[in-house]
Design an enzyme around this catalytic site. Structure first.
Site, mmCIF file in Angstrom:
data_model
loop_
_atom_site.group_PDB
_atom_site.id
_atom_site.type_symbol
_atom_site.label_atom_id
_atom_site.label_comp_id
_atom_site.label_asym_id
_atom_site.label_seq_id
_atom_site.Cartn_x
_atom_site.Cartn_y
_atom_site.Cartn_z
ATOM 1 N N ASP A 202 1.722 0.242 -2.758
ATOM 2 C CA ASP A 202 1.506 -0.849 -0.997
ATOM 3 C C ASP A 202 1.033 -2.031 -0.860
ATOM 4 O O ASP A 202 1.502 -2.930 -1.266
ATOM 5 C CB ASP A 202 0.954 0.214 -0.106
ATOM 6 C CG ASP A 202 0.538 1.053 0.694
ATOM 7 O OD1 ASP A 202 1.700 1.411 1.363
ATOM 8 O OD2 ASP A 202 0.195 0.145 1.591
ATOM 9 N N TYR A 335 -3.897 -4.381 8.641
ATOM 10 C CA TYR A 335 -2.650 -4.953 9.105
ATOM 11 C C TYR A 335 -2.536 -5.691 10.546
ATOM 12 O O TYR A 335 -1.353 -6.404 10.521
ATOM 13 C CB TYR A 335 -2.119 -2.903 9.911
ATOM 14 C CG TYR A 335 -1.747 -1.762 9.046
ATOM 15 C CD1 TYR A 335 -0.381 -1.885 8.118
ATOM 16 C CD2 TYR A 335 -2.806 -1.583 7.822
ATOM 17 C CE1 TYR A 335 -0.159 -0.761 7.901
ATOM 18 C CE2 TYR A 335 -2.360 -0.420 7.239
ATOM 19 C CZ TYR A 335 -1.233 0.414 6.691
ATOM 20 O OH TYR A 335 -0.655 0.578 6.270
ATOM 21 N N HIS A 389 5.250 7.179 -3.141
ATOM 22 C CA HIS A 389 4.360 6.292 -3.485
ATOM 23 C C HIS A 389 3.001 5.986 -3.802
ATOM 24 O O HIS A 389 2.820 5.537 -4.261
ATOM 25 C CB HIS A 389 4.426 6.138 -1.373
ATOM 26 C CG HIS A 389 4.225 5.169 -0.643
ATOM 27 N ND1 HIS A 389 4.928 3.306 -1.109
ATOM 28 C CD2 HIS A 389 2.743 4.622 -0.269
ATOM 29 C CE1 HIS A 389 4.107 3.127 -0.571
ATOM 30 N NE2 HIS A 389 2.708 3.812 -0.424
#
Length: 411
Positions: A202, A335, A389
Site C-alpha cells: 500500500d 493522501y 491486500h
C-alpha cells in the site's frame, strides 16, 4: 510465543538502544510501552450507544459495508473483544520512539540472535498499521533457509508512518520522499545499519520504492506486494504483448473493477481528508464502517480461515488502535499531501539492488512480471492464489517464505 521471544531478544534490543544513545545521534531514542487502556471504557460506551438503522437492507455489498456485517462487528466489539489482552500481546514486542527531523517515529525493533542477520524494514499503508506485520516477526527472526538453501535470518524493524498510531503527524507539504529520508536516517543513523532490505505494501510500497531508488547505497534489496505505479488496462497489456494466466486474468479484472468503482475513499481522502476525518474522529462505529469495509473488501473471501488470521477480532484491533490513538485524521494526510504519487509512466529506479515481488489473488492492485521488471531489477516474482491486500495477516506463511528469498540475492 510472542512473550517468550520478547524476553529472549529484549536484552539485545535494549542494548541497541543504549549503544545508539551512547553514540550520540541526538535522536532521543528510548523504549516505548503502549498503554491505551484508559480510553477503552469511553470507546465502548460510544459503541454501545451508537444507533444503527433497524430496517432491511436495500443495497448489496457493492454499496459499501453491509448493515448486518457492521452490526455483527459492533456486537463482537461489545461482547468478545478484549483490548487489554491485545495490548499485552502487542507489548510483548520491543517498541521504541526516536526523534528524526522534528518527528516522533514509533517503531518495533526485534533483533535476531544471528550476528549477520539482514536488517529488514517492513512498511505498512492505510488503513493498515504496524499490527499487520506482527504475525511475521517471530518466524523471520528464526534461522531458516531460502529455496536455494542459503541461510537466512532477519532483524525486523516496523515503523508507524508519520501520522499513524504513535508517530507524530507530518507537517504541511510532507511527501513520500520525506518519509523515505526519515526512515533511511532511522535505519542508518539511529539503529546503525549500513545496509538493509525493505518491504512495502500500500502506501508503504511508495515509501519503500523511494528508498529503493534514492538510497541505493544503503538499500540492498527490496520486496513489494504493491507498486507506486498505476496498473495497466487489458488493452495496455496487450500492446505490450503481455499474456495472462487464468489467475492473472482474474487479478487483472479485479484491479480494473477496483479502479472503476473502488476508489471513492481515495478521492475523498485526497481532496477533503478533514471532512471525513473529523466526521469520524470521535465516532468508533463510524471508523469501524470506514476502515472495516476496506479490510473486508480487500482481503481474501476466506479471510479468518488458515492460513489467514484476518478475522473480525483483527479488524476490531486495528480500528481500536486508530480510535484510541486519535490518528484517523492524520493518517489520511498522506493522501492529501501526495495526490500525484501513483505514477502513470513506468520508469526504472537507478539501482542494481534486487527487487522481489509477491502478488496475492485478492489484492486490488495487479502488476504482471513484465510491468514489475520495468521499474526495478526484478529477480523473483511469485503469485499466490490465497490472500489479499494485507498479506501479513491474510497469508502470513506466503509472505514469510517470499521475504526469506531476499537472502538468495543478498550480497
Amino acid at each position: 510465543m510472542y512473550l517468550y521471544l520478547s524476553v529472549a531478544f529484549g536484552l539485545l534490543a535494549i542494548s541497541a538502544v543504549q549503544s545508539s544513545s551512547s553514540n550520540g545521534g541526538g535522536f532521543n531514542l528510548r523504549p516505548f510501552r503502549i498503554n491505551l487502556s484508559s480510553g477503552v471504557s469511553r470507546m465502548l460506551n460510544f459503541v454501545n450507544n451508537t444507533q444503527l438503522p433497524g430496517g432491511p437492507e436495500y443495497l448489496g455489498a457493492s454499496a459499501g459495508i453491509p448493515l448486518d456485517t457492521l452490526k455483527s462487528l459492533r456486537a463482537e466489539w461489545l461482547t468478545r473483544f478484549d483490548w487489554d489482552k491485545e495490548q499485552l500481546a502487542i507489548n510483548a514486542f520491543n517498541h521504541f520512539t526516536a526523534e528524526v527531523e522534528g518527528l516522533t517515529i514509533h517503531f518495533i525493533h526485534e533483533k535476531s540472535r544471528t550476528p549477520n542477520a539482514i536488517p529488514l524494514i517492513l512498511i505498512h499503508g492505510w488503513p493498515g498499521s504496524f499490527l499487520e506485520f506482527l504475525p511475521v516477526i517471530d518466524p523471520l527472526l528464526q534461522n531458516s533457509k531460502t529455496s536455494t538453501d542459503t541461510p537466512i535470518t532477519f532483524d525486523i524493524i516496523i515503523p508507524s508512518l508519520p501520522g499513524y498510531a504513535f508517530s507524530s503527524a507530518p507537517p504541511q507539504n510532507w511527501t513520500i520522499d520525506d518519509t523515505a529520508r526519515v526512515y533511511n536516517t532511522l535505519m542508518t543513523d539511529v539503529l546503525g545499519y549500513s545496509e538493509y532490505a525493505t518491504h512495502g505494501t500500500d502506501w508503504g510500497s511508495f515509501v519503500a520504492y523511494s528508498l529503493y531508488g534514492n538510497f541505493n547505497g544503503s538499500v540492498r534489496a527490496s520486496h513489494f506486494c504493491f507498486l507506486p505505479f498505476s496498473p495497466q488496462s487489458p488493452t495496455e497489456l496487450a500492446a505490450l504483448n503481455v499474456s495472462l494466466s487464468p489467475l492473472e486474468a482474474y487479478e487483472e479484472q479485479e484491479a480494473m473493477t477496483f479502479d472503476s468503482s473502488g476508489i471513492g475513499y481515495t478521492i475523498e481522502q485526497s481532496t477533503e481528508p478533514n471532512t471525513i476525518g473529523l466526521a469520524l474522529y470521535d465516532n468508533p462505529v463510524g471508523q469501524l464502517a470506514w476502515i472495516g469495509q476496506k479490510f473486508l473488501n480487500w482481503s481474501d473471501p476466506r479471510a479468518g480461515t488458515p492460513p489467514s488470521v484476518l478475522d473480525h477480532n483483527e479488524i476490531l484491533k486495528s480500528v481500536s488502535l486508530y480510535y484510541l490513538t486519535k490518528s484517523l485524521v492524520s493518517s489520511m494526510y498522506i493522501y492529501f499531501q501526495n495526490p500525484e504519487a501513483l505514477k502513470t509512466v513506468y520508469s526504472k529506479a537507478q539501482t542494481d539492488a534486487p527487487m522481489l515481488f509477491s502478488g496475492f489473488k485478492y489484492n486490488p492492485g495487479f502488476w504482471p512480471p513484465a510491468l514489475v521488471a520495468q521499474v526495478g531489477n526484478l529477480v523473483l516474482y511469485r503469485n499466490h492464489d490465497f490472500g489479499g491486500h494485507f498479506a501479513g495477516i491474510d497469508n502470513p506463511p506466503a509472505l514469510i517464505k517470499d521475504l526469506r528469498e531476499i537472502g538468495t540475492y543478498w550480497a
